[in-house]
Design a protein around this motif. Structure first.
Motif, PDB file in Angstrom:
ATOM      1  N   ASP A 167       2.198   5.202  -0.618  1.00 62.13           N
ATOM      2  CA  ASP A 167       3.262   5.339   0.372  1.00 62.13           C
ATOM      3  C   ASP A 167       2.682   5.614   1.768  1.00 62.13           C
ATOM      4  O   ASP A 167       1.787   6.451   1.918  1.00 62.13           O
ATOM      5  CB  ASP A 167       4.193   6.500   0.012  1.00 62.13           C
ATOM      6  CG  ASP A 167       5.000   6.205  -1.247  1.00 62.13           C
ATOM      7  OD1 ASP A 167       5.039   5.025  -1.652  1.00 62.13           O
ATOM      8  OD2 ASP A 167       5.582   7.149  -1.799  1.00 62.13           O
TER       9      ASP A 167
ATOM     10  N   THR B  24       3.426   7.368   4.993  1.00 63.96           N
ATOM     11  CA  THR B  24       4.332   8.387   5.525  1.00 63.96           C
ATOM     12  C   THR B  24       3.967   8.815   6.939  1.00 63.96           C
ATOM     13  O   THR B  24       4.661   9.634   7.545  1.00 63.96           O
ATOM     14  CB  THR B  24       4.316   9.622   4.604  1.00 63.96           C
ATOM     15  OG1 THR B  24       2.973  10.104   4.486  1.00 63.96           O
ATOM     16  CG2 THR B  24       4.856   9.268   3.224  1.00 63.96           C
TER      17      THR B  24
ATOM     18  N   PRO C 186       8.651   9.916   1.027  1.00 65.72           N
ATOM     19  CA  PRO C 186       7.847   9.023   0.178  1.00 65.72           C
ATOM     20  C   PRO C 186       8.715   7.953  -0.472  1.00 65.72           C
ATOM     21  O   PRO C 186       9.919   8.100  -0.648  1.00 65.72           O
ATOM     22  CB  PRO C 186       7.265   9.982  -0.872  1.00 65.72           C
ATOM     23  CG  PRO C 186       7.371  11.339  -0.273  1.00 65.72           C
ATOM     24  CD  PRO C 186       8.598  11.307   0.585  1.00 65.72           C
ATOM     25  N   GLY C 187       8.068   6.840  -0.836  1.00 64.37           N
ATOM     26  CA  GLY C 187       8.759   5.775  -1.561  1.00 64.37           C
ATOM     27  C   GLY C 187       9.538   4.837  -0.676  1.00 64.37           C
ATOM     28  O   GLY C 187      10.169   3.906  -1.176  1.00 64.37           O
TER      29      GLY C 187
ATOM     30  N   THR D 111       8.146   3.303   2.302  1.00 60.47           N
ATOM     31  CA  THR D 111       7.298   2.299   2.945  1.00 60.47           C
ATOM     32  C   THR D 111       6.121   2.013   2.028  1.00 60.47           C
ATOM     33  O   THR D 111       5.040   2.579   2.170  1.00 60.47           O
ATOM     34  CB  THR D 111       6.798   2.773   4.333  1.00 60.47           C
ATOM     35  OG1 THR D 111       7.906   3.201   5.119  1.00 60.47           O
ATOM     36  CG2 THR D 111       6.097   1.629   5.074  1.00 60.47           C
ATOM     37  N   THR D 112       6.379   1.159   1.050  1.00 56.84           N
ATOM     38  CA  THR D 112       5.313   0.710   0.162  1.00 56.84           C
ATOM     39  C   THR D 112       4.979  -0.756   0.414  1.00 56.84           C
ATOM     40  O   THR D 112       4.026  -1.270  -0.149  1.00 56.84           O
ATOM     41  CB  THR D 112       5.716   0.896  -1.314  1.00 56.84           C
ATOM     42  OG1 THR D 112       6.919   0.164  -1.566  1.00 56.84           O
ATOM     43  CG2 THR D 112       5.928   2.364  -1.614  1.00 56.84           C
TER      44      THR D 112
END
Length: 327
Positions: free
Chosen positions: A256, A258, A312-313, A315-316
């Motif tokens: 991720d 961040t 989190p989760g 911007t992958t």
């Protein structure tokens, strides 16, 4: 005072009348009845070259427009040498001139009626300049010859001083700067783009440039493409005279994102101007509760930074399809 229009029966014309009428055949030079001297674009004639110290001028044609005298049309039927390069100065460089001269005894009292190339040696100096023919001389420059000081190498010919001319309304090629006193609608090509004077400024008509996509590499911690999307790539397109970088493809994140992270370094042809920065909005991943976009910055050194989400989760991966910026 009446004048004789050309091509009438029983009328006797003198040379000056016919030359002044021939001014209609050339692009104007902002002077009433004037014209632009030169050789024809694309015509390799009247080229100056050196064979050792011997100067040669090739066969060719030219128009020499002279104030008050109209246009002298000259046709040199064969190559001719106007002489040899003068000996170099012991310590100083020199610039010489080769020009095409019209000898017209009615104008210059020379007793001659002919045209031929002439060589004129310059003056040696630490800041040399090409000489100018003295007196009443009807002429057009063909080339300069840079002569280094003795022992400094061989003389070098430049035809940059040789002008080009076209018919009225024609497009003047190889014109790096705006012509003197341009008329509204005058067109020229600077070697890259077509330029037209609109009456107060220059309009640029840039050629369409549409390069293939170039694949872009990504930094450690990122992959391209993401899933079944396209790999990251860029190309250049000229849009209304402005060069644009068109982007496509996707980048995956191995973890991720961040915070702000550099994900790539763009090649030089895709970088913004010095000291400038380009910011674009790109799509990023989504799930049942989040979907959206994030910011990408491209710096003048090519550094490309993506700004992730604190959560989190979110911007992958991110995608550039449809994104662009100017350079």
């Amino acid at each position: 005072m009446p004048t004789d229009p050309t091509w009438q029966n029983t009328v006797a014309y003198d040379g000056a009348e016919l030359r002044r009428a021939d001014s209609m055949l050339l692009m104007g030079n902002a002077a009433a009845g004037g014209g632009r001297s030169g050789v024809r674009p694309g015509d390799p004639g009247l080229t100056v070259s050196l064979a050792g110290s011997t100067i040669n001028v090739s066969a060719g044609v030219a128009a020499i427009a002279w104030p008050g005298q109209g246009v002298y049309r000259v046709a040199l039927p064969a190559s001719v040498s106007p002489g040899s390069v003068a000996a170099a100065h012991a310590t100083l460089p020199r610039i010489d001139l080769v020009y095409l001269r019209v000898w017209d005894t009615d104008v210059d009292a020379s007793g001659l009626r002919q045209a031929d190339p002439v060589y004129l040696a310059g003056t040696a100096s630490s800041t040399p300049a090409a000489p100018t023919p003295a007196g009443t001389v009807v002429y057009m420059p063909l080339a300069t010859i840079s002569v280094p000081a003795s022992g400094g190498g061989s003389p070098a010919v430049s035809t940059a001083v040789r002008p080009l001319t076209v018919a009225p309304g024609g497009i003047l090629p190889g014109q790096a700067s705006t012509p003197a006193s341009p008329y509204t609608g005058q067109a020229w090509h600077d070697g890259t783009d077509l330029k037209v004077w609109n009456g107060s400024s220059v309009d640029t008509y840039a050629k369409v440039r549409n390069t293939p996509y170039t694949a872009l590499s990504v930094a450690s911690g990122f992959t391209t493409p993401f899933g079944s999307l396209s790999p990251l790539g860029a190309r250049l397109v000229v849009d209304d005279g402005v060069t644009m970088v068109k982007l496509r493809g996707s980048v995956g994140c191995t973890s991720d994102v961040t915070t702000a992270q550099v994900f790539a370094t763009f090649p030089a042809q895709f970088r913004p101007p010095a000291t400038q920065l380009r910011t674009i909005t790109v799509a990023r991943n989504y799930n049942a509760s989040t979907m959206g976009s994030t910011r990408v910055e491209i710096a003048a050194n090519g550094t490309a930074t993506v700004y992730g989400s604190v959560a989190p989760g979110q911007t992958t991966w991110f995608c550039f399809d449809g994104c662009e910026y100017d350079i």
